[in-house]
Design a protein around this motif. Sequence first.
Motif, PDB file in Angstrom:
ATOM      1  N   ASP A 158      29.116 -72.917  80.892  1.00 46.73           N
ATOM      2  CA  ASP A 158      29.821 -71.886  80.136  1.00 46.73           C
ATOM      3  C   ASP A 158      29.814 -70.639  81.010  1.00 46.73           C
ATOM      4  O   ASP A 158      28.766 -70.028  81.232  1.00 46.73           O
ATOM      5  N   LYS A 205      29.423 -70.247  71.526  1.00 41.33           N
ATOM      6  CA  LYS A 205      29.419 -70.903  72.835  1.00 41.33           C
ATOM      7  C   LYS A 205      30.769 -71.564  73.092  1.00 41.33           C
ATOM      8  O   LYS A 205      31.484 -71.960  72.176  1.00 41.33           O
ATOM      9  N   THR A 214      30.790 -67.580  80.670  1.00 40.18           N
ATOM     10  CA  THR A 214      30.317 -66.331  80.045  1.00 40.18           C
ATOM     11  C   THR A 214      28.796 -66.311  79.977  1.00 40.18           C
ATOM     12  O   THR A 214      28.156 -65.293  80.300  1.00 40.18           O
ATOM     13  N   GLN A 215      28.199 -67.432  79.573  1.00 38.91           N
ATOM     14  CA  GLN A 215      26.744 -67.472  79.455  1.00 38.91           C
ATOM     15  C   GLN A 215      26.072 -67.447  80.827  1.00 38.91           C
ATOM     16  O   GLN A 215      25.012 -66.829  80.988  1.00 38.91           O
ATOM     17  N   SER A 241      22.937 -60.836  69.261  1.00 35.40           N
ATOM     18  CA  SER A 241      23.338 -61.446  70.534  1.00 35.40           C
ATOM     19  C   SER A 241      22.677 -62.804  70.714  1.00 35.40           C
ATOM     20  O   SER A 241      23.301 -63.758  71.183  1.00 35.40           O
ATOM     21  N   GLN A 260      25.850 -64.026  81.996  1.00 39.56           N
ATOM     22  CA  GLN A 260      24.765 -63.324  81.306  1.00 39.56           C
ATOM     23  C   GLN A 260      23.415 -63.602  81.981  1.00 39.56           C
ATOM     24  O   GLN A 260      22.559 -62.718  82.049  1.00 39.56           O
ATOM     25  N   ILE A 281      16.983 -64.952  75.973  1.00 36.20           N
ATOM     26  CA  ILE A 281      18.391 -65.361  76.029  1.00 36.20           C
ATOM     27  C   ILE A 281      18.638 -66.232  77.258  1.00 36.20           C
ATOM     28  O   ILE A 281      19.311 -67.268  77.183  1.00 36.20           O
ATOM     29  N   CYS A 282      18.067 -65.845  78.399  1.00 34.24           N
ATOM     30  CA  CYS A 282      18.217 -66.651  79.617  1.00 34.24           C
ATOM     31  C   CYS A 282      17.679 -68.066  79.405  1.00 34.24           C
ATOM     32  O   CYS A 282      18.324 -69.056  79.792  1.00 34.24           O
ATOM     33  N   ARG A 295      20.445 -74.937  77.149  1.00 30.54           N
ATOM     34  CA  ARG A 295      21.716 -75.474  76.676  1.00 30.54           C
ATOM     35  C   ARG A 295      22.461 -76.177  77.812  1.00 30.54           C
ATOM     36  O   ARG A 295      23.169 -77.168  77.592  1.00 30.54           O
ATOM     37  N   LEU A 322      24.551 -66.916  70.775  1.00 28.97           N
ATOM     38  CA  LEU A 322      24.504 -67.896  71.862  1.00 28.97           C
ATOM     39  C   LEU A 322      24.923 -69.271  71.380  1.00 28.97           C
ATOM     40  O   LEU A 322      25.523 -70.044  72.121  1.00 28.97           O
ATOM     41  N   ILE A 327      19.990 -70.163  77.199  1.00 28.41           N
ATOM     42  CA  ILE A 327      21.225 -70.543  77.901  1.00 28.41           C
ATOM     43  C   ILE A 327      20.951 -71.674  78.894  1.00 28.41           C
ATOM     44  O   ILE A 327      21.691 -72.668  78.944  1.00 28.41           O
TER      45      ILE A 327
END
Length: 479
Positions: free
Chosen positions: A320, A279, A322-323, A271, A326, A418-419, A425, A275, A422
Motif C-alpha cells: 500500500d 487501507k 500510502t502506508q 489515525s 507513512q 503505526i509503523c 499488514r 490503518l 503497517i
Amino acid sequence: TVVAIRDAHGNYLSSRSTLIDISDRVHLRKQTQLSAEISQKIRQSLQLEEILQTAATEVQKLLEVDRVLVFRFDVDGAGTVVQEQVSADYPAVLGSKISDACFDRSYYARYAQGQICTVSDITQAGFEPYYVEFLQQFAVKASSLVPIYLRDELWGLLIVHHCQAPHQWHPSEIEIITQLANQIGIALAQAQLLEQEQLQRQELARSNAELEQFAHITSHDLQEPLRMVISYLQLLSRRYQGKLDPDADEFIGYAVDGAVRMQALIQALLSYARLSSRKQPFERVNCNLVLQDAISNLHVAIQESGAIISADSLPVVWGDATQLTQIFQNLIANAIKFRRDIPPQIQISVKPVASTSPHTDSCSLETEEIAANLSAWCFAIADNGIGIESQYLDRIFVIFQRLHTRVTYPGTGIGLAICKKIIERHGGTIWVESTPERSKSVSQQPLSIQPDCCGSIFYFIIPAVESTSPQHAHKQPPD
C-alpha cells in the motif's frame, strides 16, 4: 510344489505334489494395504461430513459388506445414524428415528469401556427378542460394532452389517475395522480443532472490527466537544490573562495544555484506527518514489534541523503506497526529532534476504545465492541521534508508549505503533537496534554512515514481489 521321486540309479519313478491355499493370506495382505490407503483418505479431509462419507464408502468396498453405518451417540445414550452406505437390495437406516428401548445408558457404557461387539448370527447370539426384531427390520444377519473415540471420549460406533446371510468374522476383519475406527477418531479430532480455530479466527476478526469501529467513532465524536472546550479555554486565557491571581493563570494554562494534548491523542487514535478501515489494495510500489514523497512531506523539518539524508537505490515491493510512505515518514521524523546538538545524519539502505526471520544478521547477508533466491527485502534506517536504552527496545512499538517527557520531546507516542501495524499488514516484521553510547554492535552494522557515539537503526522486512503469494499480493480492504 512338485518333487520328483527317483530310484537308487536316478531313474524317475513318480512325483510328490504339495498344494497350499494362500488365498486368505493374499486377501489379508490386500486388505491391509487398502486399509492403509483408506486411512490416508479419511485423514485427508478436515470436514466432518466428508470424513464420515469417505469412511463409510471405503469400508463397504474393502470388506465387501452390505451396510456400513456411522452412529453418533447422544447424551442420553441413544443416538443418530449420521452416515450410511448400503447395498440397493436392503432398507436404509439413515434418516430412521432410532429410539428403541435397547439404546439406553448401559448400551453407551459398554462401548465407553472399549467393548467391541461381533455377532455372526443375530438369531443365535442370545439377544432379547425385541433387539432381534429391531435388527431384522433392517435385514441384519451379522454385525460388528467398534467404538469411535474423539480423544478420550466415546463419540460413536462404526457398524458393519452382513444382510445376505450370517457371517463368521475373521480376526483380521475386526482388526481392520478397529484401525479404521481409530483413524476416524483422529480425523474427527483434527476437524474439530480446525473448526475451533476457524471460529476463534472469526471471533477475533469480529472483535477487531468492532474495536476499530469503536475507536474510529469514539475518536470522531469526541473531537467536536473537545474543540469547543479548547476554544473556550483559549478565549478564557486571552481575556483574563494577568487579570486574576497567578494561580488562576497557571491553572488555565494547565487546562489549555491538557485539552490540546487530549486532542492530539484522539487524532492519533483516529489515525491508528484508519490503518484498517481505509487501507488500499496492494500493488507494485516503487520505494524510491515512496521515499521521495516522505522527504517532501518533511521538507520544513529537514530544513530547520539541517538533516542530511542519503539512501540506496530502493526496490519495488507489493504494498500500500500510502502506508509505506507513512513508514518512511514516521521513522525519518523520529530521527530528526530525537537528535543531538549536531545536524542529524540519516542513512537508508536495503539488503536482500533469504528469509523473513527477524534477525539483524540476516540483513547483512549479501550473497549471489540470496539474490538468486530472493524472498524478502530488509530495509534499514540509521541515524546518529540520542539512541535508546536496551530495556526499552520492545516497549517503543506499543501504542501511546513514551520514553521522554512531552516538554523535552513532543508527540503522542503512536508513530512506531503505526509503523508496526503497517509492516505486519504487509507480512513483515520491524525491530530496532540502538545504543546511547558508542559500542561494537553499532560500528559493525552494514551501513555507510556510522553514529559518532550513539544512534538507532530501525529495520523492517517486507516480502519481495517474487515471493508474495497471489492472495497476499491482491489483498483487498474489507467491505
